[in-house]
Structure formats: structure tokens, C-alpha cells
Design a protein around this motif. Structure first.
Motif, PDB file in Angstrom:
ATOM      1  N   ASP A 235       0.822  -1.220   0.000  1.00  0.00           N
ATOM      2  CA  ASP A 235       0.000   0.000   0.000  1.00  0.00           C
ATOM      3  C   ASP A 235       0.848   1.259   0.000  1.00  0.00           C
ATOM      4  O   ASP A 235       0.467   2.282   0.531  1.00  0.00           O
ATOM      5  N   LYS A 295      -3.923   1.366  14.327  1.00  0.00           N
ATOM      6  CA  LYS A 295      -4.882   1.291  13.210  1.00  0.00           C
ATOM      7  C   LYS A 295      -5.654  -0.029  13.335  1.00  0.00           C
ATOM      8  O   LYS A 295      -5.522  -0.930  12.509  1.00  0.00           O
ATOM      9  N   ASP A 297      -8.289  -3.068  13.382  1.00  0.00           N
ATOM     10  CA  ASP A 297      -9.385  -3.597  12.564  1.00  0.00           C
ATOM     11  C   ASP A 297     -10.479  -4.024  13.534  1.00  0.00           C
ATOM     12  O   ASP A 297     -10.296  -4.953  14.323  1.00  0.00           O
ATOM     13  N   ASN A 489      -6.691  -0.163   8.294  1.00  0.00           N
ATOM     14  CA  ASN A 489      -5.779   0.635   7.464  1.00  0.00           C
ATOM     15  C   ASN A 489      -5.979   2.111   7.793  1.00  0.00           C
ATOM     16  O   ASN A 489      -7.105   2.598   7.790  1.00  0.00           O
ATOM     17  N   ARG A 545      -4.868   4.662  -1.294  1.00  0.00           N
ATOM     18  CA  ARG A 545      -5.214   3.640  -0.300  1.00  0.00           C
ATOM     19  C   ARG A 545      -6.723   3.589  -0.064  1.00  0.00           C
ATOM     20  O   ARG A 545      -7.311   2.518   0.086  1.00  0.00           O
TER      21      ARG A 545
END
Length: 598
Positions: A235, A295, A297, A489, A545
């Protein structure tokens, strides 16, 4: 033999033709996806960026010369067809937008012939990425890539529309800047007019957008090209695009409000997805403690548990040593994985070592409640029982522990949590889960430089109540910084900026900058701040991204027209490349050949 258009005009793109046009005459132009010659009739799938239309060439509907040309059509020929729209004579193709209709050709022009392409132009290509990138102009014809780039264009247009309606002005900032080596490496551009001097390509428009606030522009945005000379990954690219913004007379909540509404607008318009507002917020400390990541999830659980207090009296040396050195012991519970084979657990240990761990301790609780563990012999029975209880361990669970400096423990378990989620398929790929991470540490200690460095950049505003700590405990100071995270992300980040001279000077002191050094690097910004600077804040998204996640792609190369590969080269154009001596002489540059060590 290629023909010219000679005044012929395209009336529609392929999928713009609908059942409403049945009986009318249309002119379509595009590429031959495939051709099937059945003797007296030729079927051609015609492709353009909108999709596919089936064309029928039949003797009698088209003259003999046209029919003969139709028989010669091959994959990737570029053609123009004029014909009548009809309902499909054969079975309806439900996989195609135009599956209920076809065009019966009355005239054909071959605008360009094609050699056999080096790989099939098809969705979900199995061709190696290196080959596809070498022939990127062919790869970009694939429908899935075209959809991605159309989505990217739509996102950019909608961002402009939304921000213009919110009173933002689009202003361009320079590409040729002065090098300010804080952060990643700059790309340098030699100056011919100023021999021995260099421009730097911008890593972001940061300083210029702050200057625009000093100049009274109030609300600025730009879809900006940025450049960083750093190692690549899935990324990351050496050149990338930011949705960049800055606002005056605002604080954290104002920036978050406008951005939440923009995200909700984008996801509704582009994907039909409703983003629930307000978006959840979580402090950096909470995110690290619960997920081992800034970050996180949030599409699945498996949160970290701090068991330092539970194991502090035990004799297991790994736990004991970590706690004595001021670190911590934390674990995650992989529900239902207690029967994982030893080989698989060993692979997880190797995975953890890749993130700096010396190893992983584990407890596998069998279905009958018995326990297999890598460290049971060092624990008393009641200590083991207390540890399992603290981890909410049940029959069938696998408990995994890391013990070291807390930052390392977070990194290891944060990465392990994601790896286990992949293996256990805990992600819902249709879910878009946003979270704001707030209250980052202002500074982080660099072992390498033996000083504090800015976690974001030197112009980030500390919490007002934490400013006195800059003198006594710099590591405890919180920043008015915020990141927006989607499915694990970071898609954007920003901060409130320092606008008071005394605070800025304190910040430079904490970073170990001499006043002279600060002026050398950022003098024109600091000078501008002497002439009345408004409180201001900003945020920037990585457009590449964001679109990658919207398009459910694994790599940003799938949403960039002409991307670079891992070593920052372009396989298609062969950039970077050598230049001739004359150009180097004009720039006053001599190349020093590095000889390989024998």
C-alpha cells in the motif's frame, strides 16, 4: 488494412445502449474481445470502457466486403460498427449489462489491427504481475482495472464537489521545494541555474498549506501529488496522491465533523454504503492496549489482555524478566483453536519472531478441559488457573502470550491478531468499519538518535493542559492529532497545528533543535508566524489507499494507472534510467561509481 473514421461519429458507448433503443440504428466503437465465425454468421463481443455488446454480422445484412472483413476480426482489433439494435435472438446473457440485446451490423470499419497480445485481456487475470506491468497499456484495458480507475476518478470528482460546497478553495502548492529532512527521504532535483543546489519534491504540502492559512484563505484543499524516497510495500508507492486540506479557526471536533460528512457522502455515492455517524472514536492508548495497533481492525474481536498483574509472582523466567525490565505480559485468546497442531503453532512463533519477539508462550485448552502448555512446568496449578480465567479461556481455546517491552508486545500481538483473523476467516469483506484514533503521544523516543522525535511533525499542537509536561515528562504529552482508520488501514491523518510562538519554541527544544537549526529548516514558516497566524488544523487522506479499500483490492497498484514496482522502477517505461553526459555536465554533476566490495 486500417481505415480512417472519415466523418463517422460514435453514438453510444457499448452499455449505454438499452432495450429502449431496440429498432434504432447506433454506431459503436471499441476493441474486439472475441470473435466466433460460424460460417454464414460472425458473432463479435465488442468492448469499451463501459462493458461489452454482442454484434452479429450476417451475409445479406452487411455487404460482401463487410462480411469478409468481419471474418478477419481478431482479439484487440479496433473497429467501428453501425447497425440496428435488436432483442437477443439466442439465450439472454444475465452476466452482461447488455445481455438482452445485440446489434445487427450493417457496416464495419477496421480502424486498427492488433498483434496477438502477450496475455488475454480478461477480468481476474492469472498473468504474472511483472508481465502485466511491462505491458501496462494492455493491462489497463481489463474491465476490473477500468472499473477501479473509473471509481478513482469518481471519488476525486465527488471530493471536489463536496469540499467546494463546504467553502473550501482548491489551491495548488509548488512541486519544486526546499529540502527539509524531517521524516522520509526526499527526492532531489538538481538545479541547472544554481549549480550545486537542489530542489526537493514535496513529501506533502504541509508547510505551504499552513502558509495559506496565514494568508487568510480560511479553507484550502488540493488533490496533491507527493513523493517519498522510501522502501515500498503493497500500500505504498514512491509517488502517491493525497486529498489534502487545512482549515482556520477550528479545533479537533470541527475537522472531524466535516470529514465524517465527506466520508459518508463518498461511500453512499460511490458504493451505496451508509456510514453511521458519528464515527466511533478511540484514544491511542486504548487502541494500543486493546488491539496492539494504532490502526485497529474492528471487524472482529480477539482483543489483547494485559496479564502482567496476574503473573507477576510466577517463576516463569520469560514473564519474570520482562516485568522486572519494566515491560509487560499480554495475551490473545484464539477461540476454538485449542486443537491447532503443534506445527501450526510453531509457524505462529516464527511469525511473531518476524516482529521482534523472542518467542511465544501458549496454553492450548483441549475439549475435555485438559491443558497443553509450553510453560506449565514453571507455573503452580493455581497460577495457571488464574491466568486462564484472566484470559476468559474455555475448552477448545488457544491462548498466546508475548512478554517484553510493552511497545514490542503490542507490535507482536497486534500483528498476530491480524494473522490469526486471516487464518480463521474472521473478516467480513462486505463490512466497512471506521474508527478515529485520537490523543496520540506528541513525541516518541528514538534509540537511534538518542532524542525525542515528533510522532507526526514538529508543528503538531499538544493538549493545552499537557504543555507544562514538555519540561518535565515529554513522553507523556498528548497531541491534538487524529487518524481515520478503515478496516485496519490508516486512510488519513492530521492534527491541530501550533500557532503560538512560545509553544513552537518549546516543541523545538523538546525535539533537541537549536533555534538556529529550526530557522535553517523552517525559517520562512516561522517568519510568517510573526505576522498574525490564525489557529488552524488539517488532515490528509491517501487517495490511492482509500480507493484500494473501496475497490476491495489487496494492492494500491490496482488503482493507480502507471504504478512503480518494489524497487521504485517502472517496468513499462524503464524509469529510472541513465541520462547522457551533456545533461550531467549542464547540471554540474559527476557520477561516482561505487565499486562492489570484493
Amino acid at each position: 488494412m486500417a481505415e480512417s473514421m472519415n466523418g463517422l461519429k460514435r453514438t453510444h458507448r457499448c452499455t449505454e445502449v438499452t432495450k429502449a433503443e431496440i429498432g434504432s440504428t447506433v454506431t459503436l466503437m471499441g476493441w474486439v474481445q472475441k470473435s466466433r465465425n460460424k460460417g454464414g454468421i460472425v458473432f463479435v463481443d465488442l468492448r469499451d470502457r463501459s462493458g461489452i455488446m454482442q454484434i452479429i454480422f450476417e451475409n445479406g445484412d452487411i455487404d460482401e466486403e463487410g462480411f469478409e472483413k468481419a471474418g478477419r476480426l481478431r482479439s484487440e482489433f479496433v473497429i467501428a460498427v453501425t447497425g440496428r439494435v435488436e432483442a437477443r435472438s439466442g439465450a439472454v446473457n444475465e452476466n452482461l449489462k447488455t445481455g438482452e440485446i445485440e446489434v445487427r451490423a450493417g457496416a464495419l470499419r477496421i480502424l486498427s489491427e492488433s498483434e496477438t497480445p502477450p496475455f488475454p485481456i480478461e477480468e481476474n487475470s492469472k498473468t504474472r504481475e511483472e508481465v502485466r506491468l511491462k505491458y501496462r497499456y494492455l493491462d489497463l484495458r481489463r474491465p476490473d482495472l477500468q472499473r477501479n480507475l473509473i471509481m478513482r476518478s469518481r471519488v476525486a470528482v465527488l471530493v471536489r464537489q463536496f469540499l467546494a460546497n463546504e467553502g473550501f478553495l482548491e489551491i495548488e502548492t509548488p512541486i519544486l521545494n526546499k529540502s527539509t529532512p524531517e521524516g522520509a527521504r526526499d527526492y532531489l532535483v538538481p538545479s541547472r541555474v544554481h549549480p550545486g543546489s537542489f530542489y526537493a519534491l514535496p513529501q506533502s504540502p504541509q508547510i505551504f498549506k499552513q502558509l495559506l492559512m496565514c494568508s487568510g484563505y480560511d479553507r484550502y484543499f488540493q488533490i496533491a501529488k507527493c513523493f517519498r524516497d522510501e522502501d515500498l510495500r503493497a500500500d505504498r508507492q514512491p509517488e502517491f496522491t493525497q486529498i489534502d486540506m487545512e482549515l482556520s479557526f477550528v479545533d479537533v471536533d470541527d475537522v472531524i465533523d466535516v470529514n465524517e460528512r465527506m466520508l459518508a457522502f463518498l461511500f453512499k455515492e460511490v458504493l451505496g454504503v451508509e456510514v453511521q455517524l458519528p464515527i466511533q472514536r478511540m484514544t491511542w492508548t486504548e487502541a494500543m492496549n486493546r488491539f496492539g495497533s494504532d490502526k485497529p481492525d474492528l471487524r472482529f474481536g480477539m482483543e489483547l489482555t494485559d496479564v502482567s498483574e496476574v503473573v507477576k509472582g510466577c517463576e516463569f523466567a520469560v514473564f519474570k524478566n520482562a516485568l522486572e525490565a519494566g515491560g509487560s505480559v499480554r495475551g490473545i485468546n484464539a477461540k476454538g483453536q485449542g486443537s491447532m497442531p503443534r506445527k501450526k503453532i510453531d509457524k505462529l512463533v516464527e511469525f511473531a519472531k518476524g516482529y521482534g519477539a523472542k518467542g511465544l508462550a501458549y496454553i492450548a485448552i483441549q475439549e475435555d478441559g485438559s491443558v497443553k502448555s509450553s510453560f506449565a512446568k514453571f507455573m503452580k496449578e493455581e497460577e495457571m488457573k488464574a491466568l486462564i480465567e484472566a484470559m476468559l479461556g474455555e475448552a477448545g481455546d488457544l491462548l498466546l502470550f508475548a512478554a517484553d517491552k510493552t511497545k514490542l508486545v503490542w507490535d507482536v500481538l497486534g500483528a498476530l491478531r491480524l494473522e490469526l483473523a486471516r487464518q480463521m476467516e474472521l473478516f467480513d469483506k462486505e463490512e466497512y468499519r471506521f474508527v478515529w484514533i485520537t490523543e496520540f503521544p506528541l513525541l516518541e523516543w528514538s534509540e537511534e538518535e538518542n532524542r525525542f522525535t515528533a510522532m507526526h511533525h514538529p508543528f503538531t499542537m499538544p493538549f493545552e493542559e499537557d504543555i507544562p509536561l514538555l519540561d518535565t515528562d515529554p513522553g507523556a504529552v498528548r497531541a491534538k492529532a487524529y487518524d481515520i482508520v478503515l478496516n485496519g488501514n490508516e486512510i488519513g491523518g492530521g492534527s491541530v497545528r501550533i500557532h503560538q510562538n512560545d509553544v513552537q519554541e518549546k516543541m523545538f527544544e523538546a525535539l533537541g533543535f537549536e533555534k538556529e537549526q529550526a530557522y535553517k529548516q523552517f525559517g520562512f514558516l516561522l517568519d510568517a508566524f510573526k505576522y498574525g497566524v490564525p489557529p488552524h488544523a488539517g488532515l490528509a487522506y491517501g487517495l490511492d489507499r482509500m480507493v484500494m479499500l473501496m475497490a476491495k483490492e489487496e494492492s494500491i497498484r490496482e488503482v493507480i494507472a502507471f504504478p512503480k514496482v518494489k524497487d521504485a522502477s517502472c517496468l513499462m517505461s524503464e524509469a529510472p534510467n541513465t541520462v547522457d553526459e551533456k545533461q550531467l555536465d549542464e547540471l554540474g554533476i559527476a557520477l561516482k561509481v561505487q565499486e562492489d566490495e570484493q
